[in-house]
Write an enzyme that holds these catalytic residues in place. Sequence first.
Site, PDB file in Angstrom:
ATOM      1  N   CYS D 100      10.438   5.742   3.014  1.00  0.00           N
ATOM      2  CA  CYS D 100       9.170   4.586   3.272  1.00  0.00           C
ATOM      3  C   CYS D 100       9.368   3.699   3.418  1.00  0.00           C
ATOM      4  O   CYS D 100      10.258   3.145   2.752  1.00  0.00           O
ATOM      5  CB  CYS D 100       8.121   5.373   1.995  1.00  0.00           C
ATOM      6  SG  CYS D 100       6.925   4.394   2.106  1.00  0.00           S
ATOM      7  N   CYS D 104       3.014  -0.002   5.271  1.00  0.00           N
ATOM      8  CA  CYS D 104       1.757   0.073   5.851  1.00  0.00           C
ATOM      9  C   CYS D 104      -0.049   0.695   4.500  1.00  0.00           C
ATOM     10  O   CYS D 104      -0.851   0.621   5.111  1.00  0.00           O
ATOM     11  CB  CYS D 104       1.817   1.151   6.035  1.00  0.00           C
ATOM     12  SG  CYS D 104       2.424   2.500   5.811  1.00  0.00           S
ATOM     13  N   THR D 191       2.903   2.961  -4.097  1.00  0.00           N
ATOM     14  CA  THR D 191       3.805   2.678  -3.552  1.00  0.00           C
ATOM     15  C   THR D 191       3.801   1.721  -2.909  1.00  0.00           C
ATOM     16  O   THR D 191       3.157   0.818  -2.893  1.00  0.00           O
ATOM     17  CB  THR D 191       3.730   3.490  -2.286  1.00  0.00           C
ATOM     18  OG1 THR D 191       3.152   4.791  -2.281  1.00  0.00           O
ATOM     19  CG2 THR D 191       5.192   3.618  -1.155  1.00  0.00           C
ATOM     20  N   GLU D 259       7.476   4.703  -6.390  1.00  0.00           N
ATOM     21  CA  GLU D 259       5.804   4.682  -6.896  1.00  0.00           C
ATOM     22  C   GLU D 259       6.013   4.282  -8.712  1.00  0.00           C
ATOM     23  O   GLU D 259       6.939   4.335  -9.134  1.00  0.00           O
ATOM     24  CB  GLU D 259       5.344   6.000  -7.199  1.00  0.00           C
ATOM     25  CG  GLU D 259       4.760   6.439  -5.643  1.00  0.00           C
ATOM     26  CD  GLU D 259       6.246   6.796  -4.741  1.00  0.00           C
ATOM     27  OE1 GLU D 259       6.852   7.072  -4.666  1.00  0.00           O
ATOM     28  OE2 GLU D 259       5.719   6.094  -3.245  1.00  0.00           O
ATOM     29  N   HIS D 294      -4.501   5.879   6.983  1.00  0.00           N
ATOM     30  CA  HIS D 294      -3.500   6.054   6.717  1.00  0.00           C
ATOM     31  C   HIS D 294      -2.846   7.380   7.097  1.00  0.00           C
ATOM     32  O   HIS D 294      -1.489   7.706   6.702  1.00  0.00           O
ATOM     33  CB  HIS D 294      -3.526   5.836   5.120  1.00  0.00           C
ATOM     34  CG  HIS D 294      -1.951   5.720   4.273  1.00  0.00           C
ATOM     35  ND1 HIS D 294      -1.384   4.691   4.683  1.00  0.00           N
ATOM     36  CD2 HIS D 294      -1.708   6.189   2.830  1.00  0.00           C
ATOM     37  CE1 HIS D 294      -0.225   4.551   3.499  1.00  0.00           C
ATOM     38  NE2 HIS D 294       0.098   5.879   2.751  1.00  0.00           N
ATOM     39  N   TYR D 298       1.169   9.106   9.866  1.00  0.00           N
ATOM     40  CA  TYR D 298       2.353  10.342   9.015  1.00  0.00           C
ATOM     41  C   TYR D 298       3.429  10.956   9.629  1.00  0.00           C
ATOM     42  O   TYR D 298       4.059  11.392   9.383  1.00  0.00           O
ATOM     43  CB  TYR D 298       1.720  10.842   7.715  1.00  0.00           C
ATOM     44  CG  TYR D 298       1.431  10.243   6.452  1.00  0.00           C
ATOM     45  CD1 TYR D 298       1.149   9.462   5.537  1.00  0.00           C
ATOM     46  CD2 TYR D 298       2.147  11.555   5.208  1.00  0.00           C
ATOM     47  CE1 TYR D 298       0.673   8.461   4.543  1.00  0.00           C
ATOM     48  CE2 TYR D 298       2.322  10.656   4.240  1.00  0.00           C
ATOM     49  CZ  TYR D 298       1.792   9.345   3.879  1.00  0.00           C
ATOM     50  OH  TYR D 298       2.243   9.106   1.981  1.00  0.00           O
ATOM     51  N   CYS D 301       5.807   7.483  10.819  1.00  0.00           N
ATOM     52  CA  CYS D 301       6.977   7.951   9.775  1.00  0.00           C
ATOM     53  C   CYS D 301       7.747   8.445   9.409  1.00  0.00           C
ATOM     54  O   CYS D 301       9.196   8.989   9.355  1.00  0.00           O
ATOM     55  CB  CYS D 301       6.375   6.277   8.777  1.00  0.00           C
ATOM     56  SG  CYS D 301       5.092   7.522   7.600  1.00  0.00           S
ATOM     57  N   GLU D 445       6.427  13.508  -1.361  1.00  0.00           N
ATOM     58  CA  GLU D 445       5.493  13.135  -1.301  1.00  0.00           C
ATOM     59  C   GLU D 445       4.396  13.227   0.296  1.00  0.00           C
ATOM     60  O   GLU D 445       3.450  12.917   0.279  1.00  0.00           O
ATOM     61  CB  GLU D 445       6.571  11.414  -0.673  1.00  0.00           C
ATOM     62  CG  GLU D 445       6.124   9.860  -0.876  1.00  0.00           C
ATOM     63  CD  GLU D 445       5.360   9.880   0.804  1.00  0.00           C
ATOM     64  OE1 GLU D 445       4.546   9.058   0.648  1.00  0.00           O
ATOM     65  OE2 GLU D 445       5.971  10.931   2.016  1.00  0.00           O
TER      66      GLU D 445
END
Lengths: 492, 492, 492, 492
Positions: D100, D104, D191, D259, D294, D298, D301, D445
């Site tokens: 990650c 974003c 994050t 995080e 968001h 996924y 990425c 995650e």
Amino acid sequence: MKINSASKYLNSLRELSPVIYYKGKRIKDVTVHPATAPHARAAAMTYSLANSKEFRGLATATSHLTGKTISRFTHVHQNVEDLIKKVKLLRVLGQKTGTCFQRCVGFDGINAVYSVAYEIDQKFGTSYFERFKQWLIRIQNENLMVVGAMTDPKGDRSKGPADQPDPDQYVHIVARRDGGIVIRGAKLHMTGSVNSHEILVMPTTAMDERSKDYAVVCAVPIDAPGVTLIFGRQASDDRRDQRERIDVGKPSFGAVGGEAVIVFEDVFIPEHHVFMDGETEFTSPLVYRFAAHHRANYGACKTGLMDVLTGAVSYLTQAQGTDKGSHIRDKITEMIHLSETLYSSSIACSAEGWPTPSGAFMVDTMLANVCKHNVTRFHFEVARLALDMAGGFIATLPSQYDLESENVGHWVRKYFSGVKGIPTAHRIKIGRLIEAMTGGTALVESMHGAGSPQAQRIMIFREGELDKKISLAKRLIGIPTSNRRKTKQNST
Amino acid sequence: MKINSASKYLNSLRELSPVIYYKGKRIKDVTVHPATAPHARAAAMTYSLANSKEFRGLATATSHLTGKTISRFTHVHQNVEDLIKKVKLLRVLGQKTGTCFQRCVGFDGINAVYSVAYEIDQKFGTSYFERFKQWLIRIQNENLMVVGAMTDPKGDRSKGPADQPDPDQYVHIVARRDGGIVIRGAKLHMTGSVNSHEILVMPTTAMDERSKDYAVVCAVPIDAPGVTLIFGRQASDDRRDQRERIDVGKPSFGAVGGEAVIVFEDVFIPEHHVFMDGETEFTSPLVYRFAAHHRANYGACKTGLMDVLTGAVSYLTQAQGTDKGSHIRDKITEMIHLSETLYSSSIACSAEGWPTPSGAFMVDTMLANVCKHNVTRFHFEVARLALDMAGGFIATLPSQYDLESENVGHWVRKYFSGVKGIPTAHRIKIGRLIEAMTGGTALVESMHGAGSPQAQRIMIFREGELDKKISLAKRLIGIPTSNRRKTKQNST
Amino acid sequence: MKINSASKYLNSLRELSPVIYYKGKRIKDVTVHPATAPHARAAAMTYSLANSKEFRGLATATSHLTGKTISRFTHVHQNVEDLIKKVKLLRVLGQKTGTCFQRCVGFDGINAVYSVAYEIDQKFGTSYFERFKQWLIRIQNENLMVVGAMTDPKGDRSKGPADQPDPDQYVHIVARRDGGIVIRGAKLHMTGSVNSHEILVMPTTAMDERSKDYAVVCAVPIDAPGVTLIFGRQASDDRRDQRERIDVGKPSFGAVGGEAVIVFEDVFIPEHHVFMDGETEFTSPLVYRFAAHHRANYGACKTGLMDVLTGAVSYLTQAQGTDKGSHIRDKITEMIHLSETLYSSSIACSAEGWPTPSGAFMVDTMLANVCKHNVTRFHFEVARLALDMAGGFIATLPSQYDLESENVGHWVRKYFSGVKGIPTAHRIKIGRLIEAMTGGTALVESMHGAGSPQAQRIMIFREGELDKKISLAKRLIGIPTSNRRKTKQNST
Amino acid sequence: MKINSASKYLNSLRELSPVIYYKGKRIKDVTVHPATAPHARAAAMTYSLANSKEFRGLATATSHLTGKTISRFTHVHQNVEDLIKKVKLLRVLGQKTGTCFQRCVGFDGINAVYSVAYEIDQKFGTSYFERFKQWLIRIQNENLMVVGAMTDPKGDRSKGPADQPDPDQYVHIVARRDGGIVIRGAKLHMTGSVNSHEILVMPTTAMDERSKDYAVVCAVPIDAPGVTLIFGRQASDDRRDQRERIDVGKPSFGAVGGEAVIVFEDVFIPEHHVFMDGETEFTSPLVYRFAAHHRANYGACKTGLMDVLTGAVSYLTQAQGTDKGSHIRDKITEMIHLSETLYSSSIACSAEGWPTPSGAFMVDTMLANVCKHNVTRFHFEVARLALDMAGGFIATLPSQYDLESENVGHWVRKYFSGVKGIPTAHRIKIGRLIEAMTGGTALVESMHGAGSPQAQRIMIFREGELDKKISLAKRLIGIPTSNRRKTKQNST
């Protein structure tokens, strides 16, 4: 468009005289015979949608060859927008017919042959592209339905075309005469063929030099001499013969597309209808492009069908008083989730479309294969969820004759009732619709239409660019990426 | 055993006169009518197996009531070995018929009622157990086929029996007369009922005090006055009507068990055939025991069916020349793996069997529910794998009429051929068998027979002993387990 | 039993002097070193359970060799009951440790070698069986922990033992001396080896004639000269080094079994500890019997672990106030369902156990492989469900140092609190337990322990009796079954 | 862009002075502390990519506010092309970091607040939109990294914000002072927060009138007085502390995003940084838009990560000599298939993007939720497949210390070798990479980032337009669609 309505389409079929057999007998008029009429009606929807104010923008296009308004089903994709409109059109048609409307097979054949014919000419100086355009202009102007004919019988699948004991297991040229060729063989599983005007013959697999006579693309009228069609069976097809409107599930439309064997027994094809003749190296791109276009469709039309099925089950749970159950909502959610996952890939492979040298746009091959591959899984799971919620009566419902019987009809109505306010007949009809959409033929079509699962896996692996992916991994851990397996003397 | 062979069984059915409707007409002789004969033949296999040297040990048992040799299907399980023999017997029957042989429903009903009747008597001083034993001795001696009748129509499923607008949506006592009771209502999805001798009526769910009249268990001859059966449709059932032996898939046997609605229109039941009457607190154990026994079966009989299906697909891949493919072997492996997973639970819930107070042995409830729950998933996946390997012709094969047609038969034989040495007709027959075993009715039966998936989930959660599991976790991290949620003033 | 308690077991380990490396340094005392002590404690539970009133019946057995009471982990199964008791014992131990207690590897090795040694002697007149019994009586009397050592490094997996560039990639005999042999090589992934007393070396695969020196079975003390152990890493293992009791998840026990490489650098084995020497044809049954026994375990011990995990998640949802959610109950149900499916196969393959010529009982091979194969899928899904319900804090929780910090501890306690009445520390501890049981090493162990998934698939296919299944299908459609592919001159 | 390179970004972080705790101690410099530096380096990649010739077109955009070239991560999407470029950018970054890259979250926060602030102003005449644009221009010009802060602790999840025993379980306004507000509470799972410049605080759920003080959106510098960060643990994080470069798997980058808990202890926010204050009816659109943006990420990425993982496993199978196995190719194919299925939804929800009243483009909500929902399933399956192929050594590999040990290093190198030509150290490094990418934190995650699975299911059901689907089904069977449950007097 000469044929510009559903009724004109059905009339146009009556003017043809194809040789069609079903259950041992010839079918005279496909538009009225109970075995074929439902399929003709589903295809007719592709004509009537062009007259719908709401969907005309999807159902028609402007020909890049003539500038005229044409059916999108005869169009060559000129850009990403065209690809996406096709997807939306197919979903709408799936929603409106609840079945296969068949016409995308020829549509995809047209787009595949168009771009490949162009490339053959570029390489060999042939004139296939010009021939094809002339043929296509006629198809567009008259708005004909074309069946894309690819799948050969294949005989012993452990052997290629040239090694079959019976050379006719793949369509091939058996003679050449003045001004044309003669072909023999058959094509199986030909969706919509009985209610099409023309056949676009294509090879079913990549051919090598030994199979030059098998590398043939050509157009054939459905009623050309030597062409015979044998219409296949579908699950519960006899219920239709006997006009049991409820028990067939979909009163107007078929279970799937209406598949037939097309036999070519020494059929003569005039030269101007031949678009490939022996250029074996182009069989592979032709097959892959057709397959990619066709696989892309399945996330669209099947999502349309799943929309219907989801609605059917939702309504049935209302009728049965179970619609508030948390597990029901969860399963409905899952049906939607799976459907929309399929739809994603159809949209995505279109959004990632790219121009071939001819200008015709192709979908992204990887995502198109991924799309179809998920259909071969998710349609079964969606059906399973639907049957779970629908309940056991899908398998044990008495017939419409019993529902209407003086002796036992009152009991059928009494003991298959649900909540107050929804007639038992509605519950039964929706049950029969679910039965028709989840059993047998419908699922097999999702499995094998546009290619069996393994065909997609081969493409997905091939397009996966493993070397590139290996480099990504190596870079992350700091080991050299240039020579994959350079022999080292003193390995650590 | 009075009825000690398949033919005597079929003869015995001809001596009965049940009122059976199918497609609006009465069926006179279930042993010859094309809709019902295949089911009678499948049930007959339970009789003929008792005469088989190889399987007699499974198919028969020694009555604990009379010491006589009886059909296992009329036996009360006396130990774990009995439970395991039942599992093996059901798998063999599944292998030999490729379908439901129906007789385990009554078998499970007998075992459930036996143990519960005993417990009712213990609590209330009633004499149901004695009555039931007398009835059972007759069943054993004559070797009758009993249909276990549990599932009521249920009407509006958001309401219980007492709150239905129509009180008849659950079978109930509507009157009491000298020496007996009068019942009304219906039972749906009654497997094997048209070719059974007797009906064993049981409540379909746990009842409360408001539903005393619904808490009724009794035995009824299949041709008792007031009993009417309406036989349900199955996928492609009309193919059978027309004697198309190949196209039906299984020439001798049915798609599933042959389900019917049984209507009870004010049927009188003499007292000695009443085994529960108002003891609502025992409806729950009765339903759960019947359900557990019945759910345990599905990992046995369905595994038998999957054995057939796996064999069918293996043979078809040989016929098509694809049997050496690595992905084919992998999918065959998966079919076997899933089948044997189901079988595991049938064996396991039997091996973990336990004696009820009556001495009758029960299967482990958790594992029996787990067994059936997996069937509702795996049968679909097994079917999906089979259809994947079988290929698209399952959905597009022309009919037997075409295969035998003078006009097109040679083409069907030519273009549906496979490898040399295996006749096309064999390939077609095996294709039709696969079609019959994977579509529609067959899968719905696996989904809902012995209870819908949600019914199993409720039992699995209930039997899961969460409190005990929570204690295990707490112990591992060293926090106190005695009081689950003791309020603490100063939480850390 | 000389070693008859957990503390005596730990003491006995201190009396040995194995050469063990971990993170580059030697471990002196495995019972106190933070990396190995948790594993020793888990294995110790196998000793203490024999003293538990509740579980003594499972944890002990009567030796068929001496008539003495012995640990079941040193017992040779004499009947089905023994096999089932083993399953129940493993589940209890899984519940009590939440991890691998390691001792079944040697247990299964003992049972496999016992029956195979007998058969070698029968065939070749050797005396391995007698030697083995003498060795086993000592193991039983002293109650030693034995590590079953099977998996070789294998080097280039596309080559067999005899074709490896480095001959030591499989353990083999490099010399023969008076009264014994000398072996070299290594065994990987040796569960529980650092806290075992003896090693039982077995070949890892079926050997052919070219690999006679690799066909060797023998016993070796853990601290024999030439034996070195290198202890492997586990997920988050350093947290343990630093005594962060909460953050390790399981304060007392390890993540998995505690695996090590065992290096044999020219180790001498006296003749009476050699139980196979060159009888290559018996390598295959040895491997398959060991594998079958070992795979059968996974549906028992892992179900025990899943019981803990299900309890942990249930408690956590109570702590978070989500336990009443319908989707939570549904996921808990799914966890139980999957666990019990695994358990089914362990029970079933035991219930279907059969005697080898030696009298030792074997589990059913098919069902044992099915058992393990499901573990390689379901443990991931169970973990996924647990993590779904547990919530994101599993991945973002601050450390125990922060929880106890003067600066930020109050915020950790405040902002990781749940419902009133359950201390934040309890929520955190249970979260850490879930983290430890669902991540990394724990899942890899379920995947590869007792053989990787493909190994099971090969066995399932092999045991699937396809020919028999094909015959079942053929019989149903009335085609001859005797000659599978007899070439016919005139195929239809 | 003031910060226009990776090094300037890292320098800029050093100029800030946030209060960060990790394992009980303050972190002084996040760019060098072993716990946080890997995450800073991953985020830095978003800066350096803007200087890459190949990817500049993806990594930058033209500000619609200033016309300047800006980082795409500070851009407001102006059209579908912007949405698709974002998807491609994220996949590339995933491929290059294998983890990650965090940025974003702020990106999506900016886009969500932008469109909602506009709509609040339209309705209430407030001036949030102008304030926000001013703030955003600064962010764009300076190219700051913003952490989108949404998830509150939530305490007892069965209660809403207003009913929590502790009012601070959701961030809220505790005081109003001249020119600003004072907030208290915390945000979890933040994050990239420790290496961000600013925090964009948003509510975590739809609020009602009782929770006006909780309906707050505002910007806060990361080192504002009263802000404290507590950095969370990750799987095997201690390996990083000790500089074991191989054993951490990814030497340069983190396991996930890094995080932290952000505690707001009475933090003053000046008025011009407040973008919502009490307009509860806009909390719902804000949350849904942020979530949709968001969730769309996924499939981009994570597909990048799966590209790396697929490459890593492919390379490992080469190193082990198993890469030619048919089951290996099949599993690799499956990894690719699942990855590209995820990617499809990211592309599709972007291609179906639509303009909000502010002009900012939104993704299709349904497809974005479908995207993330599949991630919560497929990442586990992809990891499972990777671990299957990688083999058991992922769980048992000795440490880097042993690899480099004088005593045992030669054995590690010998016995963990694979095919000739690939150094053992490479095999070990790639094994550690796979370990890091498949275990624990990484999977959690994927499960909970951007919302837990149930959050997506709720949205999918809500967006599913069931009424429309029901109408489709009704039309097909010819029953009226206008009044769904009109009570009929005489139901059939």
